[in-house]
Design an enzyme around this catalytic site. Structure first.
Site, PDB file in Angstrom:
ATOM      1  N   GLY A 239      39.366 114.769 104.975  1.00 27.89           N
ATOM      2  CA  GLY A 239      37.944 114.937 105.262  1.00 27.89           C
ATOM      3  C   GLY A 239      37.397 114.208 106.466  1.00 27.89           C
ATOM      4  O   GLY A 239      36.242 114.423 106.833  1.00 27.89           O
ATOM      5  N   TYR A 318      30.172 128.920 109.954  1.00 27.90           N
ATOM      6  CA  TYR A 318      29.519 127.629 109.689  1.00 27.90           C
ATOM      7  C   TYR A 318      28.553 127.244 110.807  1.00 27.90           C
ATOM      8  O   TYR A 318      28.126 126.090 110.866  1.00 27.90           O
ATOM      9  CB  TYR A 318      30.548 126.499 109.589  1.00 27.90           C
ATOM     10  N   CYS A 346      31.996 144.531 116.398  1.00 32.47           N
ATOM     11  CA  CYS A 346      30.742 145.280 116.269  1.00 32.47           C
ATOM     12  C   CYS A 346      29.775 144.676 115.284  1.00 32.47           C
ATOM     13  O   CYS A 346      29.420 145.303 114.280  1.00 32.47           O
ATOM     14  CB  CYS A 346      31.075 146.706 115.862  1.00 32.47           C
TER      15      CYS A 346
HETATM   16  N1  LLP Z   1      42.402 117.896 100.606  1.00 30.79           N
HETATM   17  C1  LLP Z   1      41.691 118.823  99.939  1.00 30.79           C
HETATM   18  C2  LLP Z   1      41.767 118.868  98.490  1.00 30.79           C
HETATM   19  C3  LLP Z   1      40.885 119.726 100.655  1.00 30.79           C
HETATM   20  O1  LLP Z   1      40.177 120.630  99.997  1.00 30.79           O
HETATM   21  C4  LLP Z   1      40.838 119.655 102.072  1.00 30.79           C
HETATM   22  C5  LLP Z   1      40.022 120.585 102.849  1.00 30.79           C
HETATM   23  C6  LLP Z   1      41.602 118.670 102.711  1.00 30.79           C
HETATM   24  C7  LLP Z   1      42.374 117.806 101.953  1.00 30.79           C
HETATM   25  C8  LLP Z   1      41.632 118.508 104.202  1.00 30.79           C
HETATM   26  O2  LLP Z   1      40.389 118.195 104.713  1.00 30.79           O
HETATM   27  P1  LLP Z   1      40.270 117.829 106.279  1.00 30.79           P
HETATM   28  O3  LLP Z   1      40.979 116.531 106.498  1.00 30.79           O
HETATM   29  O4  LLP Z   1      40.902 118.932 107.040  1.00 30.79           O
HETATM   30  O5  LLP Z   1      38.819 117.747 106.488  1.00 30.79           O
HETATM   31  N2  LLP Z   1      37.434 125.854 106.829  1.00 30.79           N
HETATM   32  C9  LLP Z   1      36.571 124.696 106.963  1.00 30.79           C
HETATM   33  C10 LLP Z   1      37.169 123.457 106.353  1.00 30.79           C
HETATM   34  C11 LLP Z   1      37.546 123.587 104.890  1.00 30.79           C
HETATM   35  C12 LLP Z   1      38.155 122.352 104.310  1.00 30.79           C
HETATM   36  C13 LLP Z   1      38.650 122.595 102.941  1.00 30.79           C
HETATM   37  N3  LLP Z   1      39.330 121.519 102.315  1.00 30.79           N
HETATM   38  C14 LLP Z   1      36.227 124.489 108.441  1.00 30.79           C
HETATM   39  O6  LLP Z   1      36.659 125.278 109.275  1.00 30.79           O
HETATM   40  O7  LLP Z   1      35.474 123.589 108.785  1.00 30.79           O
END
Ligand code: LLP
Length: 421
Positions: A239, A318, A346
């Site tokens: 995150g 987003y 489109c």
């Molecule tokens: N662990 C779990 C349980 C998760 O659900 C996620 C991301 C991560 C780790 C990794 O999070 P990160 O370090 O990448 O923030 N498609 C969206 C982001 C969705 C994230 C979902 N879960 C975007 O393009 O911003």
């Protein structure tokens, strides 16, 4: 820091000039830098050195097997959320004991798959899931290490679509019910409770919500231990956000995130698992596109590119910001102009940026979308029957296509026309 720099007036990925790749593979395409991926992984791994830990890369951010292999070679574990991601991680040689399985709706088939192939732990999201996993494990005659994902009800202060730690979100069990749920888990013969799992959201640019959640996990660890559970591993999720707009965003550094972890839970003697995705892959990738046309509208100018929302959906989905820069370095002092940067799909939602101030570009010029290495290629689709765009990996002065652009025949031959037609 990344390895995409202007050299002699042309944007390079490490030692390779981007126009050279465009010539070889056509546009649009994604390009990733090996050195940047490696650097980002090491930022976490080095910061946690000295504590027992495993950095499990969140495969969902960028699941190309070449990317996984780079990280696996450095000793990364993997965080997967589907049978498909598990298969990818195994295909590049990551052993089951370095893979954690997260996700809110694991199916019986996925559970059997990972139990047969080996798994470090399964992060459970609900009691029905716990019972199902117990049945699957018992049928297979195995015991599976589990953590329960707790929902601490903290506000991650990020985009609502990627916030996961509020009570209203579908994730985890309310932390207030943990005691009861852990007692249930401990009574199920197919499960072995090993730890606690938490993940509150993605693209967090403030450490405070992490601090709040980790503190609650620390408190819960003491409580569950007192209740007789052997809590020895804390999976603190991913995150951590990245600077999409480098001029005015300064998110906390991985080392600061890891220091926070040590401060909040370091005294508990638990193994630490983290699941970063975006921070490792995001700024290790660009999407390169060519200007198809410039069009003057009533009150604005449109920059029409050959890439679209199907290739990089984040801005449409987003309203997210990606820096868009010309591949040929603009001459100093040139006045930027406002453009609506759009794709050819489109619908008006196919807009990458509105009134974006950019140095003037011309038909045929190449532009680069920065910070596109995470949640770019993996979220792409073939909407409008636009082929998935190639992915290219650069390593120093070499590059290789790591996913080729499919031909129209390959795409349309996947459809099957029933015999009665
Ligand atoms: N662990 C779990 C349980 C998760 O659900 C996620 C991301 C991560 C780790 C990794 O999070 P990160 O370090 O990448 O923030 N498609 C969206 C982001 C969705 C994230 C979902 N879960 C975007 O393009 O911003």
């Amino acid at each position: 820091m990344d390895h995409f720099q202007y050299l002699d007036g042309v944007l390079h990925a490490e030692g390779v000039a981007l126009p050279e790749i465009a010539l070889a593979v056509g546009t649009p395409f994604y390009v990733y830098s090996t050195a940047t991926l490696e650097r980002h992984f090491r930022l976490f791994d080095d910061a946690l050195a000295g504590s027992e830990h495993l950095v499990c890369y969140a495969v969902k951010a960028n699941s190309n097997q070449a990317v996984l292999k780079i990280l696996a070679n450095l000793g990364a574990g993997m965080d997967v959320v589907s049978g498909g991601e598990y298969a990818r991680a195994r295909a590049v040689g990551v052993p089951g004991e370095r893979i954690v399985f997260s996700g809110v709706g694991k199916t019986r088939a996925e559970m059997s798959q990972v139990l047969a192939g080996g798994i470090r732990q399964i992060n459970l999201e609900s009691e029905p899931e716990m019972e199902l996993l117990n049945r699957v494990a018992s049928d297979m005659g195995v015991t599976v290490p589990v953590s329960v994902r707790v929902n601490p009800d903290v506000d991650a202060k990020t985009h609502e679509k990627i916030s996961t730690g509020k009570a209203e979100n579908k994730f985890g069990i309310p932390i207030g019910r943990a005691s009861e749920v852990y007692a249930k888990a401990a009574a199920l013969p197919g499960l072995q409770v090993v730890g606690i799992d938490v993940h509150i959201g993605s693209q967090l640019t403030d450490l405070a919500p992490f601090g709040e959640a980790f503190e609650m996990v620390a408190g819960l660890t003491g409580q569950l231990r007192a209740e007789g559970h052997d809590i020895r591993r804390l999976d603190l999720g991913g995150g951590l956000g990245i600077p999409y707009q480098r001029s005015n965003e300064v998110p906390p550094l991985p080392v600061e995130f890891c220091e926070l972890i040590k401060r909040k839970v370091g005294h508990l003697g638990c193994e630490i698992v983290i699941e970063p995705g975006r921070l490792i892959a995001g700024n290790a990738g660009l999407m390169i596109s060519r200007v198809t046309n410039l069009k003057s509208g009533e009150d604005r100018s449109f920059l029409i590119l050959d890439s679209a929302m199907n290739d990089l959906v984040r801005p449409s989905m987003y309203s997210s910001f990606h820096e868009i820069v010309p591949v040929v370095e603009p001459v100093p002092g040139v006045e930027p102009e406002p453009f609506d940067v759009v794709g050819p799909v489109c619908e008006s939602g196919d807009t990458f940026a509105k009134e974006r101030l950019m140095p003037p570009v011309e038909q045929g010029d190449l532009v680069a979308f920065r910070s596109a290495g995470a949640y770019g290629a993996v979220m792409s689709s073939e909407y409008n029957t636009r082929p998935l765009i190639p992915e290219v990996l650069v390593h120093e002065d070499q590059f290789a296509v790591i996913r080729a652009r499919p031909t129209f025949d390959e795409i349309i031959n996947r459809d099957i026309i029933p015999a009665w037609l």
